[in-house]
Scaffold this motif. Structure first.
Motif, mmCIF file in Angstrom:
data_model
loop_
_atom_site.group_PDB
_atom_site.id
_atom_site.type_symbol
_atom_site.label_atom_id
_atom_site.label_comp_id
_atom_site.label_asym_id
_atom_site.label_seq_id
_atom_site.Cartn_x
_atom_site.Cartn_y
_atom_site.Cartn_z
ATOM 1 N N GLU A 161 0.609 -1.543 0.111
ATOM 2 C CA GLU A 161 0.082 -0.301 -0.587
ATOM 3 C C GLU A 161 1.164 1.553 -0.054
ATOM 4 O O GLU A 161 0.575 2.289 -0.642
ATOM 5 C CB GLU A 161 -0.742 -0.118 0.746
ATOM 6 C CG GLU A 161 -1.839 -1.164 0.393
ATOM 7 C CD GLU A 161 -1.784 -2.488 1.477
ATOM 8 O OE1 GLU A 161 -0.247 -2.692 2.222
ATOM 9 O OE2 GLU A 161 -2.650 -3.323 1.006
ATOM 10 N N ASP A 162 1.985 1.625 0.888
ATOM 11 C CA ASP A 162 3.042 2.554 0.927
ATOM 12 C C ASP A 162 3.726 2.451 -0.528
ATOM 13 O O ASP A 162 3.181 3.806 -1.174
ATOM 14 C CB ASP A 162 4.267 2.162 1.803
ATOM 15 C CG ASP A 162 3.768 1.607 2.771
ATOM 16 O OD1 ASP A 162 2.623 2.617 3.064
ATOM 17 O OD2 ASP A 162 4.333 1.620 4.345
ATOM 18 N N VAL A 163 3.412 1.919 -1.323
ATOM 19 C CA VAL A 163 3.970 1.906 -2.859
ATOM 20 C C VAL A 163 3.397 2.053 -3.493
ATOM 21 O O VAL A 163 3.479 3.334 -4.282
ATOM 22 C CB VAL A 163 4.847 0.524 -3.515
ATOM 23 C CG1 VAL A 163 5.491 0.854 -4.740
ATOM 24 C CG2 VAL A 163 5.857 0.208 -2.132
ATOM 25 N N LEU A 164 1.472 1.179 -3.423
ATOM 26 C CA LEU A 164 0.561 1.935 -4.580
ATOM 27 C C LEU A 164 -0.034 3.763 -4.280
ATOM 28 O O LEU A 164 0.505 4.354 -4.779
ATOM 29 C CB LEU A 164 -0.588 1.771 -4.439
ATOM 30 C CG LEU A 164 -0.361 -0.395 -4.310
ATOM 31 C CD1 LEU A 164 -1.442 -0.498 -4.308
ATOM 32 C CD2 LEU A 164 -0.500 -0.289 -6.134
ATOM 33 N N LEU A 188 12.673 3.494 -5.656
ATOM 34 C CA LEU A 188 12.498 2.378 -4.934
ATOM 35 C C LEU A 188 12.276 2.041 -4.006
ATOM 36 O O LEU A 188 12.524 3.467 -3.176
ATOM 37 C CB LEU A 188 14.115 3.356 -5.246
ATOM 38 C CG LEU A 188 15.665 1.854 -5.452
ATOM 39 C CD1 LEU A 188 15.666 1.308 -6.317
ATOM 40 C CD2 LEU A 188 17.107 2.598 -4.814
ATOM 41 N N ALA A 189 12.002 1.180 -3.865
ATOM 42 C CA ALA A 189 11.379 0.761 -2.239
ATOM 43 C C ALA A 189 12.352 0.387 -1.375
ATOM 44 O O ALA A 189 13.531 -0.451 -1.695
ATOM 45 C CB ALA A 189 10.181 0.146 -2.144
ATOM 46 N N LYS A 190 12.505 1.175 -0.176
ATOM 47 C CA LYS A 190 13.655 1.155 0.441
ATOM 48 C C LYS A 190 13.697 0.565 1.754
ATOM 49 O O LYS A 190 12.087 0.024 2.204
ATOM 50 C CB LYS A 190 14.404 2.454 1.291
ATOM 51 C CG LYS A 190 14.758 3.210 0.232
ATOM 52 C CD LYS A 190 15.391 4.807 0.857
ATOM 53 C CE LYS A 190 16.681 4.435 1.871
ATOM 54 N NZ LYS A 190 16.518 6.292 1.891
ATOM 55 N N ILE A 191 13.663 -1.033 2.138
ATOM 56 C CA ILE A 191 13.882 -2.326 2.626
ATOM 57 C C ILE A 191 14.695 -2.047 4.297
ATOM 58 O O ILE A 191 15.672 -1.899 3.815
ATOM 59 C CB ILE A 191 13.506 -3.766 2.845
ATOM 60 C CG1 ILE A 191 13.426 -3.437 0.958
ATOM 61 C CG2 ILE A 191 13.135 -5.024 3.477
ATOM 62 C CD1 ILE A 191 11.177 -3.772 0.558
ATOM 63 N N GLU A 192 13.185 -1.293 5.251
ATOM 64 C CA GLU A 192 14.747 -0.981 6.418
ATOM 65 C C GLU A 192 14.402 -1.783 8.353
ATOM 66 O O GLU A 192 14.597 -1.643 8.962
ATOM 67 C CB GLU A 192 14.489 0.400 6.665
ATOM 68 C CG GLU A 192 15.031 1.392 5.773
ATOM 69 C CD GLU A 192 15.231 2.248 5.214
ATOM 70 O OE1 GLU A 192 16.225 2.979 6.203
ATOM 71 O OE2 GLU A 192 14.313 3.627 4.244
#
Length: 523
Positions: free
Chosen positions: A370-373, A390-394
């Motif tokens: 949902e964040d990306v959308l 660019l989705a930062k996986i943290e």
């Protein structure tokens, strides 16, 4: 689910391997169809559909422990499925064909599987997406080098030129620092110097996200008289002024510094220090028993009591020499679901500039699809063609949600990449678990044909002081598992780009992702 059992030293028949592998293939096809029912597939793009099916094939395959089957295949001199990621069914079918010829004397005729990628097609899909994000593939290596630009790049185009000449392929502007005037200068220098050198250099602009950091600090009554006097008389920021925290010291994490004088009375005990948090809303989201880590994991504790205005933390994870509690240091809450909006107010403001000037946008603390959308749709609402994300996986939650993030990105026509932000992630997961999770993230993204940026502390000591350590060279060599490697800013950044490029070039003949290439042994 049928499991393949094999005892140590036991010979495995080709017939049993054939039966077991056919059963695995059948399960993959069946459960992939089930998974597809839960995904809102809106794409008609064949490339995305191939990648989506391959990702789901891989997820389903990894739902059971395949060690025994892999050992049996390896013992028979066959592929053990250890490098299956880009082309799951094609790899399995190739092994089944060999087994069928050996067992039944005829070629294997597989049950038809739509969207089955061939061996080379999987790698091609990944490389094609990487080039859409990071530009034309470098001439002398497979991996791209991404560099975080320092503030001085705004006023020194020669610095940008030197980075490009050294081997920088993409430039990163961190929106947590500087302002749009400085960013404009950086963008102008990147475009101008790249054109002058006849190269491309895509620009990534990272949205700052919700910067959850320590704020104002006050020593408490439990601190020593010497500590209180030093803090009261010292200049904030001066070395040694801030209180040093030791194991089982008590710290109050507060909403507002105005409440400092009464907080110890509210909790009914003296503490060693009080500190505000830059995102006060997190106080309400944290529960008793949750973990809190300070300063990139340098120390941590457990919430032992909670009030509306503050959390009382027992500092259980502190080294024997103690750690100073300082302002503007990162806070991590690995056990807490921080239900914060996808974009902060600052992100909303900065996004206008990013959409006009950047080639891709970094989404800090991506936690779910949902964040990306939301970011993708927000760009559409601004009347622009959405940039690649660019989705930062943290966070630990982001790791759990990664397969869904990738699947939704493919299904909804979102151009996506992943940044493996190893610093925050190591704090969230712990360093020991991080090693295994890092490998799994790389493999899942490879199955989805989604490019990965290997980030955080790459050659950090060399970038900062010009001295390289052996572990850092090993880490740099390992970074070739990703499509892109990120270096952070520092005094020796140009030299670091040159050295990293050299390391990656030398690894070309020995390793490609998880594949070991047998070059001539030179021992």
């Amino acid at each position: 689910m049928t499991h393949f059992e094999m005892k140590p030293g036991e010979a495995v028949s080709l017939e049993s391997l054939f039966v077991r592998l056919k059963a695995l293939r059948t399960r993959i096809l069946s459960e992939t169809q089930t998974e597809l029912q839960s995904i809102d597939v809106q794409t008609n793009d064949d490339g995305r559909l191939f990648s989506l099916h391959n990702l789901l094939n891989y997820q389903v395959m990894r739902r059971e422990n395949l060690h025994a089957l892999q050992s049996g295949l390896a013992a028979a001199g066959l592929s053990s499925l250890g490098r299956v990621e880009p082309h799951v069914l094609s790899n399995i079918d190739a092994v089944l064909n060999v087994l069928s010829l050996a067992v039944e004397g005829m070629a294997y005729v597989p049950e038809k599987a739509e969207w089955c990628l061939g061996y080379e097609a999987g790698y091609h899909a990944l490389q094609k997406r990487a080039s859409r994000l990071f530009g034309a593939r470098p001439e002398n290596r497979s991996e791209y080098i991404l560099v975080t630009l320092p503030s001085e790049a705004a006023d020194h185009p020669a610095l940008v030129e030197s980075l490009l000449a050294a081997g920088m392929n993409c430039a990163r502007i961190n929106c947590a620092h500087d302002n749009d005037q400085a960013w404009s200068k950086m963008v102008r220098h990147i475009r101008g110097e790249a054109e002058a050198l006849g190269v491309t250099c895509p620009i990534l602009m990272d949205l700052a996200g919700h910067k959850i950091r320590t704020g104002e600090i006050q020593v408490g009554q439990a601190a020593s008289q010497k500590t209180r006097e030093k803090f009261a008389s010292g200049q904030k920021g001066q070395k040694g002024v801030y209180p040093k925290i030791h194991r089982h010291d008590k710290v109050l994490l507060c909403r507002d510094k105005a409440r400092f004088p009464e907080m110890e009375a509210v909790f009914g005990l003296s503490v060693h220090a009080m500190v505000t948090v830059t995102c006060p809303d997190v106080i309400a989201m944290v529960s008793i028993g949750d973990s809190v880590w300070f300063d990139d994991g340098k120390m941590g504790g457990e919430v032992m009591a909670k009030r509306d205005e503050a959390l009382l933390i027992d500092m259980t994870q502190v080294g024997p020499g103690g750690v100073r509690l300082k302002p503007e240091k990162g806070l991590n809450f690995p056990n807490t679901d921080l239900a914060l909006p996808t974009l902060s107010d600052k992100d909303e403001h900065d996004l206008d500039f990013v959409c006009q000037h950047a080639d891709m946008v970094g989404l800090s603390f991506t936690e779910c699809a949902e964040d990306v959308l939301r970011l993708h749709n927000r760009m559409r609402e601004k009347g622009v063609e959405p940039l690649p994300i660019l989705a930062k996986i943290e966070t630990a939650k982001a790791v759990r949600q990664l397969p869904t993030i990738l699947a939704v990105g493919l299904a909804r026509n979102i151009e996506l990449g992943v940044m493996l932000a190893r610093g925050d992630l190591a704090v969230e997961l712990g360093s020991v678990r991080m090693a295994g999770v890092q490998d799994q993230i790389l493999r899942v993204c490879e199955a989805a044909h989604i490019p990965v940026v290997w980030a955080t502390q790459v050659m950090e000591s060399f970038v900062k002081d010009g001295r390289i350590s052996r572990p850092e060279i090993t880490d740099a060599a390992m970074s070739q598992r990703a499509e892109c490697v990120m270096l952070n800013k520092g005094p020796y950044i140009t030299e670091a780009v040159r050295l990293l490029s050299d390391v990656l070039q030398k690894m070309e003949s020995q390793q490609f992702k998880s594949h070991t290439h047998m070059d001539v042994l030179q021992l």
